[in-house]
Motif scaffolding. Sequence first.
Motif, mmCIF file in Angstrom:
data_model
loop_
_atom_site.group_PDB
_atom_site.id
_atom_site.type_symbol
_atom_site.label_atom_id
_atom_site.label_comp_id
_atom_site.label_asym_id
_atom_site.label_seq_id
_atom_site.Cartn_x
_atom_site.Cartn_y
_atom_site.Cartn_z
ATOM 1 N N UNK A 138 0.740 -1.258 0.035
ATOM 2 C CA UNK A 138 -0.147 0.021 -0.279
ATOM 3 C C UNK A 138 1.000 1.283 0.205
ATOM 4 N N UNK A 139 1.917 1.236 0.793
ATOM 5 C CA UNK A 139 2.978 2.198 0.713
ATOM 6 C C UNK A 139 3.391 2.731 -0.612
ATOM 7 N N UNK A 140 3.883 1.842 -1.393
ATOM 8 C CA UNK A 140 4.250 1.770 -2.777
ATOM 9 C C UNK A 140 3.089 2.487 -3.620
ATOM 10 N N UNK A 141 1.666 1.806 -3.477
ATOM 11 C CA UNK A 141 0.759 2.314 -4.422
ATOM 12 C C UNK A 141 0.439 3.873 -4.009
ATOM 13 N N UNK A 142 0.419 4.099 -2.512
ATOM 14 C CA UNK A 142 0.150 5.452 -2.374
ATOM 15 C C UNK A 142 1.207 6.383 -2.887
ATOM 16 N N UNK A 143 2.655 6.112 -2.860
ATOM 17 C CA UNK A 143 3.544 7.123 -3.572
ATOM 18 C C UNK A 143 3.307 7.144 -5.018
ATOM 19 N N UNK A 144 2.940 6.030 -5.455
ATOM 20 C CA UNK A 144 2.682 6.139 -7.105
ATOM 21 C C UNK A 144 1.660 7.021 -7.407
ATOM 22 N N UNK A 145 0.533 6.948 -6.606
ATOM 23 C CA UNK A 145 -0.865 7.714 -6.846
ATOM 24 C C UNK A 145 -0.162 9.289 -6.613
ATOM 25 N N UNK A 146 0.479 9.402 -5.590
ATOM 26 C CA UNK A 146 0.923 10.831 -5.016
ATOM 27 C C UNK A 146 1.659 11.298 -6.256
ATOM 28 N N UNK A 147 2.559 10.567 -6.819
ATOM 29 C CA UNK A 147 3.422 11.133 -7.975
ATOM 30 C C UNK A 147 2.868 11.341 -9.207
ATOM 31 N N UNK A 148 1.718 10.556 -9.441
ATOM 32 C CA UNK A 148 0.944 10.709 -10.768
ATOM 33 C C UNK A 148 0.280 12.109 -10.578
ATOM 34 N N UNK A 149 -0.405 12.480 -9.342
ATOM 35 C CA UNK A 149 -1.080 13.378 -9.201
ATOM 36 C C UNK A 149 -0.341 14.776 -8.706
ATOM 37 N N UNK A 150 0.926 14.635 -8.928
ATOM 38 C CA UNK A 150 1.756 15.804 -8.402
ATOM 39 C C UNK A 150 1.338 16.962 -9.094
ATOM 40 N N UNK A 151 1.080 18.358 -8.509
ATOM 41 C CA UNK A 151 0.745 19.420 -9.177
ATOM 42 C C UNK A 151 -0.274 19.509 -10.253
ATOM 43 N N UNK A 152 -1.179 18.203 -9.956
ATOM 44 C CA UNK A 152 -2.330 18.288 -10.733
ATOM 45 C C UNK A 152 -3.641 18.681 -9.937
ATOM 46 N N UNK A 153 -4.273 19.995 -10.325
ATOM 47 C CA UNK A 153 -5.385 20.477 -9.666
ATOM 48 C C UNK A 153 -6.622 20.207 -10.042
ATOM 49 N N UNK A 154 -6.634 19.160 -10.891
ATOM 50 C CA UNK A 154 -7.940 18.293 -11.069
ATOM 51 C C UNK A 154 -8.118 17.172 -9.948
ATOM 52 N N UNK A 155 -7.249 16.876 -9.194
ATOM 53 C CA UNK A 155 -7.437 15.926 -8.242
ATOM 54 C C UNK A 155 -8.826 15.932 -7.333
ATOM 55 N N UNK A 156 -9.344 14.796 -6.917
ATOM 56 C CA UNK A 156 -10.936 15.186 -6.324
ATOM 57 C C UNK A 156 -10.417 14.693 -4.688
ATOM 58 N N UNK A 157 -11.262 14.998 -4.040
ATOM 59 C CA UNK A 157 -11.236 14.894 -2.432
ATOM 60 C C UNK A 157 -11.133 13.300 -2.494
ATOM 61 N N UNK A 158 -11.996 12.548 -3.254
ATOM 62 C CA UNK A 158 -12.075 11.096 -3.134
ATOM 63 C C UNK A 158 -10.604 10.305 -3.581
ATOM 64 N N UNK A 159 -9.895 10.938 -4.449
ATOM 65 C CA UNK A 159 -8.680 10.508 -4.777
ATOM 66 C C UNK A 159 -7.701 10.993 -3.840
ATOM 67 N N UNK A 160 -7.801 11.865 -3.253
ATOM 68 C CA UNK A 160 -6.959 12.423 -1.970
ATOM 69 C C UNK A 160 -7.257 11.500 -0.978
ATOM 70 N N UNK A 161 -8.499 11.013 -0.593
ATOM 71 C CA UNK A 161 -8.672 9.997 0.690
ATOM 72 C C UNK A 161 -8.066 8.718 0.231
ATOM 73 N N UNK A 162 -8.437 8.424 -0.928
ATOM 74 C CA UNK A 162 -7.901 7.018 -1.443
ATOM 75 C C UNK A 162 -6.345 7.101 -1.129
#
Length: 316
Positions: A138-162
């Motif tokens: 899960x740590x790795x999955x979280x880091x990848x998700x964070x990396x993909x969404x870096x400086x992406x202002x389209x991110x939703x609260x649901x994606x942030x919670x996940x």
Amino acid sequence: MKSIETELKQLNQNLHTMIAAENPILYSAAEQLFNAGGKRIRPTVIFLISKLLNKNQIVSIEQKRLAEITEIIHTASLVHDDIIDNCDTRRGMETVHTAFNNKIAVLAGDFLFAQSSWYLANLNNLDVVKTISKIITDFAEGEVQQGIKSFDYHISIEEYIEKSFYKTASLLACSCKATTILNKSNKNIQNDFYLYGKHLGLAFQIIDDILDITGLSKDLGKPAGSDLINGNLTAPLILTLNEKSKLKKMIYQEFQFKENVNEAIKIIKNTNSIQKAKDIAEEHIQLAIHIIKRKYYYTNSQELLLLTYYLLNRIN
């Protein structure tokens, strides 16, 4: 927490023994982290759940070892986090990659993950191994998700919670569940404490993210606004984006000027986004409290409830 003072003191002593390495650089890199201290929230939760569920209110040897393992896993994740986020200080001390270099820091993090796996295997409980192993995935999955969404202002609260679940809540959820497995609790109890840990972990992360906007560097143990600088868009910012389009331009420019970060913090503070984020955290805290009060409201559940309330009060 008076009832677990002895366990916490023993945990701190044991951690230094458990991270012993033949290579002096590896050892000093790992030890640097434990010397920096920390809140020890995860072991505290494990000890309190252990006492809550045990008729004699004791923490078994295996549960003590589990608390140590989860703290090592958490610490390993911080080493790698600090490299990715290019963070120079942690808890007021130099981070491992700053004190040494990136290569040593990566190896130190890997070493800690390997040590935790070794001690986990020695618990000789396959269900616990399966439960705790999921955290590292899960740590790795979280880091990848964070990396993909870096400086992406389209991110939703649901994606942030996940992403927050993978990066923070999974560790608390799985370690709470593993504590009940070691107590030979039934599946319903295991599931209850998994959910308790999940909601506690999500609230903890949201509160941490609010403090990154509202706190002072000396209290945070890292520079304030570091989430913004690293492109890690969190609840207070996401909730402000709908109202303040000026923020989108700053994010698009990746906060290239220092005054942009200060201006962004000011914009967020001038909306009700911090209160909205706090409301989301409080919702998760109330869900965690409800689980304890509904089924486990014994005389010795007070400290666990106090800890749960304490996490919310960090931003009052």
